[in-house]
Design a protein around this motif. Sequence first.
Motif, PDB file in Angstrom:
ATOM      1  N   ARG A   1       0.777  -1.286   0.078  1.00 48.12           N
ATOM      2  CA  ARG A   1      -0.186  -0.098  -0.092  1.00 48.12           C
ATOM      3  C   ARG A   1       0.851   1.289  -0.024  1.00 48.12           C
ATOM      4  O   ARG A   1       0.680   2.160  -0.925  1.00 48.12           O
ATOM      5  N   ALA A   2       1.897   0.944   0.889  1.00 49.14           N
ATOM      6  CA  ALA A   2       3.001   2.356   0.897  1.00 49.14           C
ATOM      7  C   ALA A   2       3.544   2.683  -0.637  1.00 49.14           C
ATOM      8  O   ALA A   2       3.773   3.757  -0.972  1.00 49.14           O
ATOM      9  N   LYS A   3       3.916   1.340  -1.238  1.00 52.13           N
ATOM     10  CA  LYS A   3       4.689   1.515  -2.432  1.00 52.13           C
ATOM     11  C   LYS A   3       3.655   2.093  -3.514  1.00 52.13           C
ATOM     12  O   LYS A   3       4.022   2.932  -4.192  1.00 52.13           O
ATOM     13  N   SER A   4       2.250   1.656  -3.706  1.00 50.75           N
ATOM     14  CA  SER A   4       1.342   2.114  -4.464  1.00 50.75           C
ATOM     15  C   SER A   4       1.000   3.567  -4.283  1.00 50.75           C
ATOM     16  O   SER A   4       0.873   4.222  -5.387  1.00 50.75           O
ATOM     17  N   SER A   5       0.842   3.905  -2.994  1.00 49.19           N
ATOM     18  CA  SER A   5       0.303   5.237  -2.638  1.00 49.19           C
ATOM     19  C   SER A   5       1.679   6.393  -2.791  1.00 49.19           C
ATOM     20  O   SER A   5       1.330   7.438  -3.056  1.00 49.19           O
ATOM     21  N   GLU A   6       2.626   5.792  -2.735  1.00 48.82           N
ATOM     22  CA  GLU A   6       3.919   6.776  -3.161  1.00 48.82           C
ATOM     23  C   GLU A   6       3.842   7.238  -4.439  1.00 48.82           C
ATOM     24  O   GLU A   6       4.077   8.442  -4.729  1.00 48.82           O
ATOM     25  N   VAL A   7       3.488   6.615  -5.488  1.00 53.44           N
ATOM     26  CA  VAL A   7       3.377   7.144  -6.846  1.00 53.44           C
ATOM     27  C   VAL A   7       2.004   7.561  -7.316  1.00 53.44           C
ATOM     28  O   VAL A   7       1.830   8.433  -8.201  1.00 53.44           O
ATOM     29  N   PHE A   8       0.973   7.426  -6.400  1.00 52.27           N
ATOM     30  CA  PHE A   8      -0.467   7.768  -6.731  1.00 52.27           C
ATOM     31  C   PHE A   8      -0.411   9.228  -6.757  1.00 52.27           C
ATOM     32  O   PHE A   8      -0.061   9.603  -5.747  1.00 52.27           O
ATOM     33  N   LEU A   9      -0.990  10.037  -7.572  1.00 48.73           N
ATOM     34  CA  LEU A   9      -1.096  11.407  -7.693  1.00 48.73           C
ATOM     35  C   LEU A   9       0.335  12.160  -7.514  1.00 48.73           C
ATOM     36  O   LEU A   9       0.299  13.337  -7.398  1.00 48.73           O
ATOM     37  N   GLY A  10       1.341  11.319  -7.899  1.00 49.59           N
ATOM     38  CA  GLY A  10       2.602  12.004  -7.994  1.00 49.59           C
ATOM     39  C   GLY A  10       3.501  11.443  -6.991  1.00 49.59           C
ATOM     40  O   GLY A  10       3.100  11.524  -5.913  1.00 49.59           O
ATOM     41  N   ASP A  11       4.900  11.325  -7.216  1.00 46.71           N
ATOM     42  CA  ASP A  11       5.725  10.828  -6.222  1.00 46.71           C
ATOM     43  C   ASP A  11       6.203  12.052  -5.670  1.00 46.71           C
ATOM     44  O   ASP A  11       5.812  13.160  -5.865  1.00 46.71           O
ATOM     45  N   SER A  12       7.051  11.997  -4.511  1.00 48.91           N
ATOM     46  CA  SER A  12       7.606  13.034  -3.668  1.00 48.91           C
ATOM     47  C   SER A  12       8.460  13.755  -4.620  1.00 48.91           C
ATOM     48  O   SER A  12       8.468  14.962  -4.095  1.00 48.91           O
ATOM     49  N   THR A  13       9.184  13.513  -5.354  1.00 50.23           N
ATOM     50  CA  THR A  13       9.879  14.219  -6.378  1.00 50.23           C
ATOM     51  C   THR A  13       9.090  15.220  -7.230  1.00 50.23           C
ATOM     52  O   THR A  13       9.251  16.580  -7.129  1.00 50.23           O
ATOM     53  N   PHE A  14       8.094  14.837  -7.844  1.00 51.76           N
ATOM     54  CA  PHE A  14       6.976  15.732  -8.300  1.00 51.76           C
ATOM     55  C   PHE A  14       6.459  16.706  -7.648  1.00 51.76           C
ATOM     56  O   PHE A  14       6.280  17.716  -7.713  1.00 51.76           O
ATOM     57  N   HIS A  15       6.067  16.316  -6.257  1.00 48.59           N
ATOM     58  CA  HIS A  15       5.209  17.194  -5.392  1.00 48.59           C
ATOM     59  C   HIS A  15       6.243  18.006  -4.758  1.00 48.59           C
ATOM     60  O   HIS A  15       5.944  19.440  -4.660  1.00 48.59           O
ATOM     61  N   ARG A  16       7.676  17.770  -4.433  1.00 52.36           N
ATOM     62  CA  ARG A  16       8.643  18.856  -4.226  1.00 52.36           C
ATOM     63  C   ARG A  16       8.798  19.760  -5.301  1.00 52.36           C
ATOM     64  O   ARG A  16       8.919  21.082  -4.885  1.00 52.36           O
ATOM     65  N   GLU A  17       8.887  19.385  -6.467  1.00 48.52           N
ATOM     66  CA  GLU A  17       9.141  20.481  -7.720  1.00 48.52           C
ATOM     67  C   GLU A  17       7.866  21.285  -7.889  1.00 48.52           C
ATOM     68  O   GLU A  17       7.693  22.444  -8.048  1.00 48.52           O
ATOM     69  N   GLN A  18       6.572  20.820  -7.496  1.00 51.08           N
ATOM     70  CA  GLN A  18       5.297  21.708  -7.725  1.00 51.08           C
ATOM     71  C   GLN A  18       5.514  22.529  -6.581  1.00 51.08           C
ATOM     72  O   GLN A  18       5.099  23.449  -6.881  1.00 51.08           O
ATOM     73  N   MET A  19       5.820  22.117  -5.150  1.00 49.75           N
ATOM     74  CA  MET A  19       5.632  23.142  -3.942  1.00 49.75           C
ATOM     75  C   MET A  19       6.820  24.169  -4.426  1.00 49.75           C
ATOM     76  O   MET A  19       6.235  25.283  -4.115  1.00 49.75           O
TER      77      MET A  19
END
Length: 149
Positions: free
Chosen positions: A124-142
């Motif tokens: 679940r953690a692995k699938s949620s990691e990429v769902f709606l964007g991974d952490s790299t994507f979200h850091r870039e968006q932030m």
Amino acid sequence: MPFAKTLSQAAACLACEMVGGAQRLRESALAFAKMRMQFGRPIASFQSMKHKQADMLLEVELAKSAAYYAAAAAADDDLELPAIASLAKAAASDTYLQTALHTIQIHGGIGFTWDNDTHLWFKRAKSSEVFLGDSTFHREQMMRVWGQQ
């Protein structure tokens, strides 16, 4: 921009779910470490286990704070919601997966068998990691959102 707002709200909600999963994993790891005996004493008493538990507690609490902040920003219709939700999603993604890995390691061989639910939490953690964007994507968006101000 209603779709972008919905995605930010979904990221905030997913961050809250992920933090709940990480909290559950941390509690499971601690309970198992207190129960599992090695060399005549619980493995929770070993210094390396104490460090791992402390690291997990710190990471979960930090991610929880970010997720709660994102939930409050979503409820208040905060203009900074896209950046705050991205911050929360990135923190929750990293924490959930890292906590799952630590929990499997603490459980030892049984941690990734059908006899224990830890492997389901890891998946679940692995699938949620990429769902709606991974952490790299979200850091870039932030950084993109806060960089525009």
